[in-house]
Design an enzyme around this catalytic site. Structure first.
Site, mmCIF file in Angstrom:
data_model
loop_
_atom_site.group_PDB
_atom_site.id
_atom_site.type_symbol
_atom_site.label_atom_id
_atom_site.label_comp_id
_atom_site.label_asym_id
_atom_site.label_seq_id
_atom_site.Cartn_x
_atom_site.Cartn_y
_atom_site.Cartn_z
ATOM 1 N N ASN A 174 13.844 -1.783 -5.210
ATOM 2 C CA ASN A 174 15.048 -1.141 -5.772
ATOM 3 C C ASN A 174 15.868 -0.381 -4.744
ATOM 4 O OD1 ASN A 174 12.987 0.804 -5.678
ATOM 5 N ND2 ASN A 174 13.995 2.016 -7.252
ATOM 6 N N LYS A 233 5.648 -3.453 5.025
ATOM 7 C CA LYS A 233 5.796 -4.661 4.194
ATOM 8 C C LYS A 233 6.848 -4.378 3.131
ATOM 9 C CE LYS A 233 3.841 -6.172 0.540
ATOM 10 N NZ LYS A 233 5.119 -6.676 -0.020
ATOM 11 N N PRO A 281 9.088 -8.680 -1.665
ATOM 12 C CA PRO A 281 9.677 -10.031 -1.632
ATOM 13 C C PRO A 281 10.945 -10.144 -2.488
ATOM 14 C CG PRO A 281 7.586 -10.009 -2.847
ATOM 15 C CD PRO A 281 7.734 -8.657 -2.230
ATOM 16 N N GLU A 301 4.125 7.022 -4.281
ATOM 17 C CA GLU A 301 5.336 7.383 -5.047
ATOM 18 C C GLU A 301 5.506 6.318 -6.119
ATOM 19 O OE1 GLU A 301 6.873 10.049 -4.846
ATOM 20 O OE2 GLU A 301 6.571 10.840 -2.836
ATOM 21 N N CYS A 314 13.652 4.865 -9.665
ATOM 22 C CA CYS A 314 12.477 5.576 -10.180
ATOM 23 C C CYS A 314 12.889 6.867 -10.887
ATOM 24 C CB CYS A 314 11.520 5.883 -9.041
ATOM 25 S SG CYS A 314 12.298 6.827 -7.718
ATOM 26 N N GLU A 334 8.484 2.823 -18.921
ATOM 27 C CA GLU A 334 9.560 2.865 -17.923
ATOM 28 C C GLU A 334 10.355 1.571 -18.031
ATOM 29 O OE1 GLU A 334 8.415 2.288 -13.809
ATOM 30 O OE2 GLU A 334 9.945 3.715 -13.188
HETATM 31 P P1 NAD Z 1 5.611 -3.100 -7.334
HETATM 32 O O1 NAD Z 1 4.502 -2.142 -7.521
HETATM 33 O O2 NAD Z 1 5.597 -4.373 -8.083
HETATM 34 O O3 NAD Z 1 5.737 -3.530 -5.794
HETATM 35 C C1 NAD Z 1 5.871 -2.561 -4.772
HETATM 36 C C2 NAD Z 1 5.361 -3.145 -3.459
HETATM 37 O O4 NAD Z 1 3.938 -3.347 -3.570
HETATM 38 C C3 NAD Z 1 5.955 -4.491 -3.096
HETATM 39 O O5 NAD Z 1 6.180 -4.521 -1.698
HETATM 40 C C4 NAD Z 1 4.847 -5.458 -3.493
HETATM 41 O O6 NAD Z 1 4.897 -6.677 -2.765
HETATM 42 C C5 NAD Z 1 3.611 -4.654 -3.126
HETATM 43 N N1 NAD Z 1 2.371 -5.053 -3.799
HETATM 44 C C6 NAD Z 1 2.216 -5.745 -4.960
HETATM 45 N N2 NAD Z 1 0.900 -5.877 -5.248
HETATM 46 C C7 NAD Z 1 0.208 -5.251 -4.260
HETATM 47 C C8 NAD Z 1 -1.162 -5.024 -4.000
HETATM 48 N N3 NAD Z 1 -2.122 -5.472 -4.816
HETATM 49 N N4 NAD Z 1 -1.513 -4.332 -2.900
HETATM 50 C C9 NAD Z 1 -0.575 -3.838 -2.066
HETATM 51 N N5 NAD Z 1 0.771 -4.024 -2.249
HETATM 52 C C10 NAD Z 1 1.145 -4.719 -3.338
HETATM 53 O O7 NAD Z 1 6.939 -2.277 -7.620
HETATM 54 P P2 NAD Z 1 8.440 -2.796 -7.662
HETATM 55 O O8 NAD Z 1 8.620 -3.645 -8.868
HETATM 56 O O9 NAD Z 1 8.813 -3.358 -6.325
HETATM 57 O O10 NAD Z 1 9.231 -1.418 -7.823
HETATM 58 C C11 NAD Z 1 9.469 -0.836 -9.062
HETATM 59 C C12 NAD Z 1 8.518 0.317 -9.312
HETATM 60 O O11 NAD Z 1 8.555 1.214 -8.216
HETATM 61 C C13 NAD Z 1 8.920 1.123 -10.515
HETATM 62 O O12 NAD Z 1 7.777 1.485 -11.255
HETATM 63 C C14 NAD Z 1 9.541 2.372 -9.910
HETATM 64 O O13 NAD Z 1 9.520 3.501 -10.733
HETATM 65 C C15 NAD Z 1 8.707 2.545 -8.696
HETATM 66 N N6 NAD Z 1 9.423 3.359 -7.717
HETATM 67 C C16 NAD Z 1 8.976 4.637 -7.482
HETATM 68 C C17 NAD Z 1 9.660 5.459 -6.594
HETATM 69 C C18 NAD Z 1 9.209 6.875 -6.320
HETATM 70 O O14 NAD Z 1 9.661 7.456 -5.330
HETATM 71 N N7 NAD Z 1 8.363 7.468 -7.115
HETATM 72 C C19 NAD Z 1 10.800 4.970 -5.959
HETATM 73 C C20 NAD Z 1 11.222 3.676 -6.241
HETATM 74 C C21 NAD Z 1 10.517 2.871 -7.120
#
Ligand code: NAD
Length: 496
Positions: free
Chosen positions: A156, A179, A182, A252, A288, A390
């Protein structure tokens, strides 16, 4: 698949030990406004390449940690200048791959640079060792580098949530393997490459892919700290993967941020109405810290809803991210679009009323892309999924409440506690804010409009562990090392 005329196709590769490394397989990143258009290609890093990147970072750490903080700051400032010089190009790429309007992409780069500048200004005092002379001798507290940081960012805010990790990690003398997601890998990789060009080989490495690569980054014994931003469900896998080697972690995670409008809120304040609409629909609601559920005191509820719809219809213009009239672009990906649609449909089935907001500037584009018209959901129950989950998209429920205790309870019963906002007379609002379980509470504004990179940011409960931003966001990339020189060496209670 077509490539739009005049728009360059970007190809990014993994960056390992200062070298671009080719991968046998690549994935295409589509444009969310036109999913048949390829914006660029990025590699699927193999497990072996991920290990190479981690080992490169571990190798580089041995000499990098010996560099002085002044040298690191000089390099980081040069990197900031290079990003500034390439800002337009970065913003356009970010907008094309993500779908966020140009002003929003500019905002993301603006916040990223603001944080990197802050980190450069504050790193030296934040990491300065402290020496205390006291009645029992002398104690030195130093902030030592941790080692190899695995930085995993979401889609995001791919640039902001990568640089939030890269800048303090490197300034504190660590090396990093980044990383990106994707779902938005290109602009983050470009920015990381620009930064890397100012640092020695191996200090910044970039790998690509999803969970497979993520598992290597979060379980490899050479990695000593994980800096992760993403979903709470993913964080649970990460905690398990890291448990074998007990890694330091900053997590986070998700949020279900509430905006609470007290009886003393002036519904005729048009600027405040505009602020809450922006707090719900900026980046098509995919932030977020966006306000994801709105509670309004029953005495002002009806009037509030009327004024809200007027303000939303004024501000929300759904269109091409490259059109300067557009305020809301498409959702980033089809999975997210379907998830948000599902939540809205579920609310309707439960009896809620759904109101479409804003105007569609280009119907043809709207039909071809991952667009969703923003919606307001009224008449839902306090525990409906659209309220307690969410949504991370352009829809928001507005619910009435009767008294402060009730709304504080509704706020605090959530598993999340990232940010929140209270609107009304400042004194009343601060009094309610003090009772909320949230990492940040904003008064009379919300979401990024109330973000201040000088102060720590993070969540209570399942919204995360630790803090980014502020001095804490720098120190979090260090181990605290105490060197004690006691005057009295023999403890009185230990027998001779
Ligand atoms: P996601 O958890 O699907 O993916 C985040 C990252 O983790 C990606 O790079 C993904 O490839 C990687 N990933 C996926 N599976 C993994 C694993 N098993 N081990 C290690 N890495 C892995 O999240 P998203 O859909 O990209 O982002 C949306 C989420 O992020 C929402 O819940 C949002 O609230 C949260 N977010 C939080 C903050 C904050 O500061 N608190 C900021 C932005 C987004």
């Amino acid at each position: 698949m077509t490539i739009q005329a005049g728009q360059e196709t970007i190809i990014v590769e993994a960056l390992i030990n200062g070298q671009n490394v080719k991968s046998l397989s690549q994935l295409a990143k589509e444009n969310p406004t036109n999913p048949t258009e390829i914006v660029g290609y990025f590699p699927v890093t193999t497990k072996e390449q991920a290990v190479e990147a981690i080992e490169a970072a571990a190798g580089a750490f041995k000499t990098w940690k010996q560099t002085s903080i002044d040298e690191r700051i000089i390099m980081m400032r040069k990197a900031i200048e290079k990003i500034r010089a390439a800002e337009n190009e970065i913003v356009h790429l970010l907008s094309r791959e993500h779908g966020k309007p140009l002003y929003d992409a500019h905002g993301e780069v603006y916040v990223s640079l603001m944080w990197m500048e802050f980190a450069c200004n504050e790193a030296k005092p934040a990491l300065q060792e402290e020496i205390k002379e006291h009645e029992n001798g002398k104690t030195i507290l130093s902030y030592d580098s941790i080692g190899v940081v695995a930085a995993i960012s979401p889609w995001n805010y791919p640039i902001a949530l990568s640089t939030i990790k890269i800048a303090p990690a490197l300034l504190a003398g660590n090396t990093i393997v980044l990383k990106p997601s994707p779902f938005a890998p290109l602009a983050a990789a470009k920015v990381a490459e620009i930064i890397a060009s100012e640092f020695p080989a191996g200090v910044i490495n970039v790998v690509h892919g999803d969970a497979d690569v993520g598992v290597e980054l979060t379980s490899n014994p050479y990695v000593t700290k994980i800096a992760f931003t993403g979903g709470t469900a993913t964080a649970k896998h990460i905690i398990k993967a890291a448990s074998e080697t007990i890694k330091d972690m900053t997590l986070e995670l998700g949020g279900n941020d509430a905006a609470i409008f007290l009886e003393s809120f002036d519904v005729h304040d048009e600027r405040a109405m505009r602020r809450i609409v922006i707090s719900n629909f900026l980046t098509a609601g995919q932030i977020c810290m966006i306000a994801k559920r709105v509670y309004v005191h029953r005495s002002i509820y009806d009037e509030f809803v009327g004024k809200y719809i007027e303000a939303a219809n004024r501000w929300i213009r759904i269109g091409d991210p490259f059109d300067s009239n557009t305020t809301v672009g498409p959702v980033n990906n089809l999975k997210q679009k379907n998830y948000v649609l599902g939540l809205v449909e579920d609310a309707q089935k439960r009896g809620a009323k759904v109101i479409l907001l804003g105007q569609i500037l280009d119907q043809k584009l709207f039909d071809q892309g991952y667009y969703l018209q923003p919606t307001l959901v009224l008449g839902c129950n306090v525990h409906d999924p659209i309220v307690v989950e969410e949504q991370f998209g352009p829809t928001v429920p507005i619910l009435p409440f009767d008294d402060e205790e009730q709304v504080i309870h509704l706020h605090n019963e959530s598993i999340y506690g990232l940010t929140s906002s209270v609107w009304g007379k400042e004194k009343d609002a601060i009094s309610v804010a003090r009772k909320l379980e949230a990492g940040t509470t904003m008064i009379n504004t919300a979401a990024v409009q109330g973000l201040d990179v000088r102060f720590p940011f993070g969540g209570f409960k399942q919204s995360g562990i630790g803090r980014e931003y502020g001095v804490e966001g720098i120190r979090t990339y260090t181990e605290k090392h105490v060197i004690n020189v006691p005057k009295t060496l023999d403890l009185p209670y230990i027998p001779e």
